[in-house]
Scaffold this motif. Structure first.
Motif, PDB file in Angstrom:
ATOM      1  N   ILE A  24    -103.406  71.864  94.545  1.00 33.45           N
ATOM      2  CA  ILE A  24    -104.535  71.624  95.354  1.00 33.45           C
ATOM      3  C   ILE A  24    -105.135  70.929  94.722  1.00 33.45           C
ATOM      4  CG2 ILE A  24    -106.107  73.039  95.764  1.00 33.45           C
ATOM      5  CD1 ILE A  24    -105.225  75.448  96.397  1.00 33.45           C
ATOM      6  N   MET A  25    -105.608  71.414  93.224  1.00 31.32           N
ATOM      7  CA  MET A  25    -105.859  69.935  91.935  1.00 31.32           C
ATOM      8  C   MET A  25    -105.778  68.962  92.262  1.00 31.32           C
ATOM      9  SD  MET A  25    -106.454  68.906  89.058  1.00 31.32           S
ATOM     10  CE  MET A  25    -105.041  69.122  88.222  1.00 31.32           C
ATOM     11  N   ALA A  26    -104.361  69.014  92.580  1.00 31.76           N
ATOM     12  CA  ALA A  26    -103.455  67.133  92.446  1.00 31.76           C
ATOM     13  C   ALA A  26    -103.668  66.606  93.151  1.00 31.76           C
ATOM     14  CB  ALA A  26    -102.062  68.027  92.257  1.00 31.76           C
ATOM     15  N   ILE A  27    -104.066  66.853  94.785  1.00 35.85           N
ATOM     16  CA  ILE A  27    -104.174  66.797  96.159  1.00 35.85           C
ATOM     17  C   ILE A  27    -105.783  65.593  95.430  1.00 35.85           C
ATOM     18  CG2 ILE A  27    -105.525  67.026  98.487  1.00 35.85           C
ATOM     19  CD1 ILE A  27    -102.955  69.380  98.621  1.00 35.85           C
ATOM     20  N   GLY A  28    -106.940  66.678  94.789  1.00 36.50           N
ATOM     21  CA  GLY A  28    -107.654  65.894  94.220  1.00 36.50           C
ATOM     22  C   GLY A  28    -107.779  64.590  93.687  1.00 36.50           C
ATOM     23  N   VAL A  29    -106.462  65.428  92.073  1.00 31.79           N
ATOM     24  CA  VAL A  29    -106.336  63.892  91.578  1.00 31.79           C
ATOM     25  C   VAL A  29    -105.127  62.151  92.427  1.00 31.79           C
ATOM     26  CG1 VAL A  29    -104.726  62.891  90.033  1.00 31.79           C
ATOM     27  CG2 VAL A  29    -106.069  65.071  90.050  1.00 31.79           C
ATOM     28  N   TYR A  30    -104.631  62.671  93.330  1.00 29.00           N
ATOM     29  CA  TYR A  30    -103.795  62.335  94.801  1.00 29.00           C
ATOM     30  C   TYR A  30    -104.946  61.084  95.325  1.00 29.00           C
ATOM     31  CZ  TYR A  30    -101.040  60.459  98.214  1.00 29.00           C
ATOM     32  OH  TYR A  30    -100.708  59.080  99.486  1.00 29.00           O
ATOM     33  N   ILE A  31    -106.302  61.909  95.796  1.00 33.21           N
ATOM     34  CA  ILE A  31    -107.381  61.076  95.907  1.00 33.21           C
ATOM     35  C   ILE A  31    -107.808  59.758  95.468  1.00 33.21           C
ATOM     36  CG2 ILE A  31    -109.242  60.847  97.125  1.00 33.21           C
ATOM     37  CD1 ILE A  31    -109.296  63.500  98.140  1.00 33.21           C
ATOM     38  N   THR A  32    -107.970  60.036  94.143  1.00 26.75           N
ATOM     39  CA  THR A  32    -108.519  58.521  93.233  1.00 26.75           C
ATOM     40  C   THR A  32    -107.568  58.007  93.130  1.00 26.75           C
ATOM     41  OG1 THR A  32    -108.805  60.555  91.118  1.00 26.75           O
ATOM     42  CG2 THR A  32    -110.864  59.885  93.107  1.00 26.75           C
ATOM     43  N   LYS A  34    -103.554  57.398  94.362  1.00 25.11           N
ATOM     44  CA  LYS A  34    -103.257  57.019  94.542  1.00 25.11           C
ATOM     45  C   LYS A  34    -103.952  56.355  95.968  1.00 25.11           C
ATOM     46  CE  LYS A  34     -98.941  57.099  93.128  1.00 25.11           C
ATOM     47  NZ  LYS A  34     -98.177  56.379  93.202  1.00 25.11           N
ATOM     48  N   ILE A  35    -105.067  56.955  96.055  1.00 20.82           N
ATOM     49  CA  ILE A  35    -105.796  56.465  97.685  1.00 20.82           C
ATOM     50  C   ILE A  35    -106.564  55.568  97.488  1.00 20.82           C
ATOM     51  CG2 ILE A  35    -106.803  56.768  99.204  1.00 20.82           C
ATOM     52  CD1 ILE A  35    -105.686  59.531 100.049  1.00 20.82           C
ATOM     53  N   LEU A  36    -107.639  55.293  96.222  1.00 19.03           N
ATOM     54  CA  LEU A  36    -108.312  55.086  95.628  1.00 19.03           C
ATOM     55  C   LEU A  36    -108.145  53.910  94.489  1.00 19.03           C
ATOM     56  CD1 LEU A  36    -112.064  56.336  95.854  1.00 19.03           C
ATOM     57  CD2 LEU A  36    -111.589  54.623  97.128  1.00 19.03           C
ATOM     58  N   ASP A  37    -107.497  54.223  94.068  1.00 17.61           N
ATOM     59  CA  ASP A  37    -105.894  53.450  93.317  1.00 17.61           C
ATOM     60  C   ASP A  37    -107.342  53.322  91.581  1.00 17.61           C
ATOM     61  OD1 ASP A  37    -104.654  51.885  91.630  1.00 17.61           O
ATOM     62  OD2 ASP A  37    -105.496  49.984  92.743  1.00 17.61           O
ATOM     63  N   VAL A  38    -107.904  54.473  91.457  1.00 16.06           N
ATOM     64  CA  VAL A  38    -108.524  54.574  90.247  1.00 16.06           C
ATOM     65  C   VAL A  38    -108.744  56.062  89.639  1.00 16.06           C
ATOM     66  CG1 VAL A  38    -111.326  55.575  89.548  1.00 16.06           C
ATOM     67  CG2 VAL A  38    -111.254  53.919  91.594  1.00 16.06           C
ATOM     68  N   ALA A  39    -108.629  55.634  88.378  1.00 20.75           N
ATOM     69  CA  ALA A  39    -108.396  57.166  87.646  1.00 20.75           C
ATOM     70  C   ALA A  39    -109.382  57.030  86.748  1.00 20.75           C
ATOM     71  CB  ALA A  39    -107.806  55.639  85.851  1.00 20.75           C
ATOM     72  N   ASP A  40    -109.629  58.578  87.623  1.00 20.76           N
ATOM     73  CA  ASP A  40    -111.000  59.529  87.274  1.00 20.76           C
ATOM     74  C   ASP A  40    -110.415  60.723  86.810  1.00 20.76           C
ATOM     75  OD1 ASP A  40    -113.705  60.552  87.775  1.00 20.76           O
ATOM     76  OD2 ASP A  40    -113.282  61.686  89.351  1.00 20.76           O
ATOM     77  N   LEU A  41    -111.032  60.115  85.197  1.00 16.75           N
ATOM     78  CA  LEU A  41    -111.544  61.118  84.283  1.00 16.75           C
ATOM     79  C   LEU A  41    -111.886  62.659  84.105  1.00 16.75           C
ATOM     80  CD1 LEU A  41    -110.067  58.880  81.307  1.00 16.75           C
ATOM     81  CD2 LEU A  41    -108.439  60.271  83.064  1.00 16.75           C
ATOM     82  N   THR A  42    -113.290  62.411  85.579  1.00 22.32           N
ATOM     83  CA  THR A  42    -113.501  63.516  85.539  1.00 22.32           C
ATOM     84  C   THR A  42    -113.376  64.833  85.306  1.00 22.32           C
ATOM     85  OG1 THR A  42    -115.269  62.224  86.651  1.00 22.32           O
ATOM     86  CG2 THR A  42    -116.394  63.752  86.897  1.00 22.32           C
ATOM     87  N   VAL A  43    -112.102  64.810  86.480  1.00 25.65           N
ATOM     88  CA  VAL A  43    -111.423  65.735  86.492  1.00 25.65           C
ATOM     89  C   VAL A  43    -111.135  66.879  85.799  1.00 25.65           C
ATOM     90  CG1 VAL A  43    -108.469  67.038  87.317  1.00 25.65           C
ATOM     91  CG2 VAL A  43    -109.598  64.736  88.531  1.00 25.65           C
ATOM     92  N   ASP A  44    -111.051  66.368  84.169  1.00 25.65           N
ATOM     93  CA  ASP A  44    -110.962  68.180  83.469  1.00 25.65           C
ATOM     94  C   ASP A  44    -112.971  68.397  82.758  1.00 25.65           C
ATOM     95  OD1 ASP A  44    -108.095  66.818  82.685  1.00 25.65           O
ATOM     96  OD2 ASP A  44    -109.010  66.448  80.609  1.00 25.65           O
ATOM     97  N   GLY A  45    -113.517  68.276  84.009  1.00 27.18           N
ATOM     98  CA  GLY A  45    -114.484  68.679  83.441  1.00 27.18           C
ATOM     99  C   GLY A  45    -114.874  69.000  85.147  1.00 27.18           C
ATOM    100  N   SER A  46    -114.372  68.937  86.110  1.00 23.32           N
ATOM    101  CA  SER A  46    -114.989  69.170  86.893  1.00 23.32           C
ATOM    102  C   SER A  46    -114.298  70.163  87.732  1.00 23.32           C
ATOM    103  CB  SER A  46    -114.949  68.214  88.318  1.00 23.32           C
ATOM    104  OG  SER A  46    -113.916  67.397  88.316  1.00 23.32           O
ATOM    105  N   PHE A  47    -113.200  70.312  87.123  1.00 25.42           N
ATOM    106  CA  PHE A  47    -112.257  71.679  86.384  1.00 25.42           C
ATOM    107  C   PHE A  47    -112.492  72.628  86.511  1.00 25.42           C
ATOM    108  CE2 PHE A  47    -108.592  74.327  85.888  1.00 25.42           C
ATOM    109  CZ  PHE A  47    -107.713  74.691  87.300  1.00 25.42           C
ATOM    110  N   ALA A  48    -113.255  72.280  85.446  1.00 20.90           N
ATOM    111  CA  ALA A  48    -114.049  73.778  84.620  1.00 20.90           C
ATOM    112  C   ALA A  48    -115.817  74.159  85.706  1.00 20.90           C
ATOM    113  CB  ALA A  48    -114.261  73.322  82.981  1.00 20.90           C
ATOM    114  N   THR A  49    -116.187  73.340  85.432  1.00 22.03           N
ATOM    115  CA  THR A  49    -117.484  73.331  86.903  1.00 22.03           C
ATOM    116  C   THR A  49    -116.789  74.770  87.733  1.00 22.03           C
ATOM    117  OG1 THR A  49    -118.110  71.054  85.631  1.00 22.03           O
ATOM    118  CG2 THR A  49    -119.077  72.500  87.381  1.00 22.03           C
ATOM    119  N   GLY A  50    -115.554  74.054  88.304  1.00 21.89           N
ATOM    120  CA  GLY A  50    -116.121  75.011  89.516  1.00 21.89           C
ATOM    121  C   GLY A  50    -115.339  76.303  89.177  1.00 21.89           C
ATOM    122  N   GLY A  51    -115.018  76.742  88.282  1.00 21.88           N
ATOM    123  CA  GLY A  51    -114.133  77.925  87.842  1.00 21.88           C
ATOM    124  C   GLY A  51    -115.866  78.348  87.025  1.00 21.88           C
TER     125      GLY A  51
END
Length: 305
Positions: A24-32, A34-51
């Motif tokens: 499910i997290m990988a789907i979020g990564v896929y959006i940026t 593959k779809i947006l063609d952006v390497a978004d490194l916010t993921v490491d922080g926002s994943f912990a934020t959600g938890g």
């Protein structure tokens, strides 16, 4: 029956459940990615934020788990919004904007949890899934993934969703056709990090705690899942729904590989090394395939001459 008992003994249901959650997290990564063609490194922080947000909402505010998960999702959306604003309004490159947001989220997550971690006693609270019942967790996470894929498939079929896909495919042509590419980039980052944070909330429930480092390396795991799925579904990797499913399947296979290797005696300290090797191998497979096919074509051309 013997096969089922063997699979249960090595913790396969739990590995699949965690793989789906990370998928499910990988789907979020896929959006940026593959779809947006952006390497978004916010993921490491926002994943912990959600938890962190989910656990604090449940344990300290006695909040309903569904409402807590929704708040975790919106917390991730805010993180994506900040990255989007940094990128589009401040002119900061996307990768650096993500690093800045991730860096800031480390302090924010510490404040949210009032420490480096916070426990979620799953037997005390009514959680959606838990490692104490891996089969139930597997079913619940699979339902979550299926609903998410259906919603995203519908969204990306709308006018707004198609304009977002066009932004990632060809931003110059999109602007020439009147599409607000800056707005779409922000929207994509918001949706992506909201999904990532929701995944963080699910994994916090599964493991029974949130930790400041729970998102460290999440972007690599997400990319690993996306790449593994892309390689495995290469022949039918065209329909968007199939691509989203492939990200989840990639997450499952990644965690099965990790579980089996750990059972064979690999130290947990070496997991990052193993992840890097898995990603490198699956990244190399398409290159190797093309090299082999090109060499065959060259041989056939030479033989015809």
């Amino acid at each position: 029956m013997a096969i089922l008992q063997t699979l249960m003994s090595i913790g396969l249901p739990g590995a699949i459940a965690q793989g789906i959650i990370w998928g499910i997290m990988a789907i979020g990564v896929y959006i940026t990615f593959k779809i947006l063609d952006v390497a978004d490194l916010t993921v490491d922080g926002s994943f912990a934020t959600g938890g962190a947000v989910l656990v604090v909402c449940v344990t300290q505010n006695n909040m309903n788990i569904w409402l807590a998960l929704a708040i975790a999702f919106f917390a991730g959306c805010l993180a994506g919004l900040v990255t989007g604003i940094f990128h589009t309004k401040f002119g900061i490159p996307a990768i650096l904007a993500g690093i800045l947001t991730q860096f800031a989220l480390y302090s924010i997550n510490l404040r949210v949890m009032d420490g480096s971690n916070v426990a979620l006693p799953v037997r005390k609270y009514d959680v959606l899934l838990s490692s104490f019942n891996t089969v139930s967790a597997l079913i619940t996470s699979a339902i979550f993934a299926a609903i998410l894929i259906a919603v995203l498939y519908f969204f990306f079929g709308t006018h707004l969703g198609q304009s977002l896909r066009a932004t990632g495919c060809n931003p110059n042509m999109s602007r020439a056709n009147g599409i607000n590419t800056e707005r779409n980039k922000v929207l994509g980052l918001v949706i992506s990090n909201g999904i990532v944070a929701m995944s963080g909330g699910l994994i916090a429930q599964y493991q029974g705690f949130a930790d400041i480092n729970m998102g460290r390396g999440a972007i690599v795991i997400g990319l690993a899942a996306v790449i593994i799925g892309e390689v495995l579904f290469a022949k039918i990797y065209r329909n968007l729904a199939v691509r989203l499913v492939s990200a989840v399947v990639g997450g499952i296979l990644y965690y099965i590989i990790i579980t089996l290797v750990l059972r064979l005696g690999l130290k947990a300290d070496d997991l990052k090394l193993l992840t890097a090797l898995v990603v490198a191998i699956f990244l190399g497979i398409p290159f190797w395939k093309n090299s082999i096919s090109n060499s065959r074509i060259k041989k056939e051309v030479k033989s015809e001459k």
